[in-house]
Design a protein around this motif. Structure first.
Motif, PDB file in Angstrom:
ATOM      1  N   ILE A   1       0.855  -1.182   0.000  1.00 40.32           N
ATOM      2  CA  ILE A   1       0.000   0.000   0.000  1.00 40.32           C
ATOM      3  C   ILE A   1       0.894   1.236   0.000  1.00 40.32           C
ATOM      4  N   PRO A   2       0.379   2.390  -0.433  1.00 39.69           N
ATOM      5  CA  PRO A   2       1.197   3.607  -0.437  1.00 39.69           C
ATOM      6  C   PRO A   2       1.751   3.909   0.951  1.00 39.69           C
ATOM      7  N   CYS A   3       3.014   4.342   0.983  1.00 41.33           N
ATOM      8  CA  CYS A   3       3.650   4.627   2.269  1.00 41.33           C
ATOM      9  C   CYS A   3       4.815   5.584   2.067  1.00 41.33           C
ATOM     10  N   GLU A   4       5.269   6.161   3.148  1.00 44.97           N
ATOM     11  CA  GLU A   4       6.436   7.032   3.130  1.00 44.97           C
ATOM     12  C   GLU A   4       7.659   6.202   3.519  1.00 44.97           C
ATOM     13  N   VAL A   5       8.530   5.964   2.552  1.00 43.00           N
ATOM     14  CA  VAL A   5       9.747   5.184   2.805  1.00 43.00           C
ATOM     15  C   VAL A   5      10.943   6.005   2.346  1.00 43.00           C
ATOM     16  N   GLY A   6      11.848   6.289   3.265  1.00 42.31           N
ATOM     17  CA  GLY A   6      13.029   7.072   2.920  1.00 42.31           C
ATOM     18  C   GLY A   6      14.292   6.246   2.863  1.00 42.31           C
ATOM     19  N   THR A   7      14.455   5.374   3.860  1.00 44.40           N
ATOM     20  CA  THR A   7      15.652   4.536   3.932  1.00 44.40           C
ATOM     21  C   THR A   7      15.260   3.113   4.313  1.00 44.40           C
ATOM     22  N   LEU A   8      16.235   2.234   4.302  1.00 48.37           N
ATOM     23  CA  LEU A   8      15.978   0.852   4.697  1.00 48.37           C
ATOM     24  C   LEU A   8      15.525   0.747   6.151  1.00 48.37           C
ATOM     25  N   GLN A   9      15.820   1.759   6.951  1.00 53.16           N
ATOM     26  CA  GLN A   9      15.386   1.753   8.354  1.00 53.16           C
ATOM     27  C   GLN A   9      13.868   1.646   8.460  1.00 53.16           C
TER      28      GLN A   9
ATOM     29  N   THR B   1      23.461  -7.793   2.832  1.00 46.85           N
ATOM     30  CA  THR B   1      24.648  -6.959   3.041  1.00 46.85           C
ATOM     31  C   THR B   1      24.238  -5.506   3.267  1.00 46.85           C
ATOM     32  N   LEU B   2      23.262  -5.041   2.504  1.00 51.39           N
ATOM     33  CA  LEU B   2      22.777  -3.670   2.689  1.00 51.39           C
ATOM     34  C   LEU B   2      22.158  -3.495   4.074  1.00 51.39           C
ATOM     35  N   LEU B   3      21.421  -4.492   4.540  1.00 48.35           N
ATOM     36  CA  LEU B   3      20.853  -4.433   5.894  1.00 48.35           C
ATOM     37  C   LEU B   3      21.960  -4.415   6.945  1.00 48.35           C
ATOM     38  N   ASN B   4      22.971  -5.244   6.744  1.00 47.73           N
ATOM     39  CA  ASN B   4      24.086  -5.287   7.698  1.00 47.73           C
ATOM     40  C   ASN B   4      24.811  -3.948   7.759  1.00 47.73           C
ATOM     41  N   LYS B   5      25.041  -3.343   6.604  1.00 48.46           N
ATOM     42  CA  LYS B   5      25.742  -2.052   6.572  1.00 48.46           C
ATOM     43  C   LYS B   5      24.942  -0.971   7.280  1.00 48.46           C
ATOM     44  N   ALA B   6      23.626  -1.078   7.192  1.00 50.13           N
ATOM     45  CA  ALA B   6      22.754  -0.110   7.857  1.00 50.13           C
ATOM     46  C   ALA B   6      22.493  -0.496   9.308  1.00 50.13           C
TER      47      ALA B   6
END
Length: 335
Positions: free
Chosen positions: A116-124, A146-151
């Motif tokens: 559904i529509p949402c506000e997503v800025g970063t993987l957080q 890997t991207l999750l680990n880096k964040a």
């Protein structure tokens, strides 16, 4: 005077025959090229059936197989050249040698959408949510983790959302991801799907919103100057690579294919379906969708090797067994 003209004409004809004979290949080689269905198959859609190099006509017989079968098909005795997932290429070499990596040919076609529509800025913003994903233990899976680990975002594999963590549930393919997103949408729940083109574009008609381009996220993470990651690579047996002129011509043909599939997407798909009628590629694919499949030949020179190894290092850090326990040695890369 007339006799001189006859002599001149005869000499011209003789010279033409000599030139034609010199240009005509004196022998023929035959190579089987196997590729997995899906985006990697587009990398060979307009590849010629013959490549002439060093006065030899090299016949290229293309064979498309289901993605689930590529690991076994690529190492069959009658297969000299193959496109395989980046980790499988390393694993094949680390097991027995006998192959060289020529180039990366697909550079990621993975995207994330929301139910559904949402506000997503970063993987957080994925914390506490479900992510339905394709490709468990595949290169795209390793890139996402890997991207999750880096964040510094914790994740787990499960069936229900977990507070403060990303919960991943694996699906068999993109259609199953879409079904899970549709179910969440029907229940008014926010969930995310991680899957590949061309399924992503097709699914947007169902109201899903694209929130992340994994290729861009990978490039932004500082790992590569390329936009994307090494998803699938071209490998060939050592005996094939002994003919450096043929290898050069082959890579030129791969590079030429990149623009050809964008100019005529329908023809590209038609060519694949002629070889593999059950292909998942759809006849209505557009240049935009094919562009999002990131078909680009990155040769295995110094920078290309670094690009490829950055992907392997991501896999190595999470599950070393997926690449055969270590990075391939120098012998794996075409000179």
């Amino acid at each position: 005077m007339k006799s001189k003209k006859i002599i001149i004409i005869a000499l011209v004809i003789l010279l033409s025959i000599t030139v034609f004979a010199a240009c005509k290949p004196t022998s023929e080689a035959h190579y089987m090229l196997v590729v997995p269905d899906g985006a990697p198959a587009l990398a060979v859609a307009n590849l010629p059936s013959h490549i002439v190099a060093d006065n030899v006509s090299h016949k290229i017989e293309k064979k498309v197989v289901s993605a689930s079968n590529i690991n076994t098909e690529a190492v069959k005795d009658d297969v000299e050249i193959a496109i395989v997932p980046a980790n499988i290429a390393a694993r094949i070499f680390n097991a027995n040698g006998g192959y060289k990596m020529l180039a990366v040919v697909t550079n990621g076609n993975l995207y994330m959408t929301s139910s559904i529509p949402c506000e997503v800025g970063t993987l957080q913003d994925l914390k506490g949510k479900m992510v339905y994903s394709i490709g468990q233990s595949s290169v795209p899976d390793m890139i996402f983790k890997t991207l999750l680990n880096k964040a510094e975002i914790p994740y787990l594999v499960g069936e229900e959302p977990s507070e403060g963590k990303v919960t991943i549930k694996y699906c068999l393919d993109g259609s199953e991801v879409i079904s899970q997103l549709a179910l969440a949408k029907a229940n008014g729940q926010l969930a995310f799907g991680l899957y590949a083109e061309p399924a992503v574009t097709n699914s947007k008609a169902k109201g899903f919103e694209e929130v992340f381009d994994l290729q861009s996220l990978w490039a932004e993470s500082g790992d590569d100057s390329q936009k994307g990651y090494a998803q699938a690579v071209l490998i060939a047996r050592d005996k094939v690579c002994e003919d450096s002129e043929f290898v050069a011509k082959l890579l030129e043909a791969f590079a030429a294919n990149e623009s050809a599939i964008l100019q005529d997407p329908a023809k590209a798909v038609e060519n694949i379906k002629a070889i593999y009628p059950q292909s998942a590629l759809q006849a209505n694919m557009t240049s935009q969708v094919i562009g999002r499949c990131n078909i680009k030949t990155v040769k295995a020179d110094a920078s290309g090797r670094t690009y490829y190894e950055n992907t392997l290092k991501a896999v190595l850090a999470i599950n070393a067994n997926l690449i055969g326990g270590k990075l391939p040695s120098d012998d794996f890369y075409i000179a």
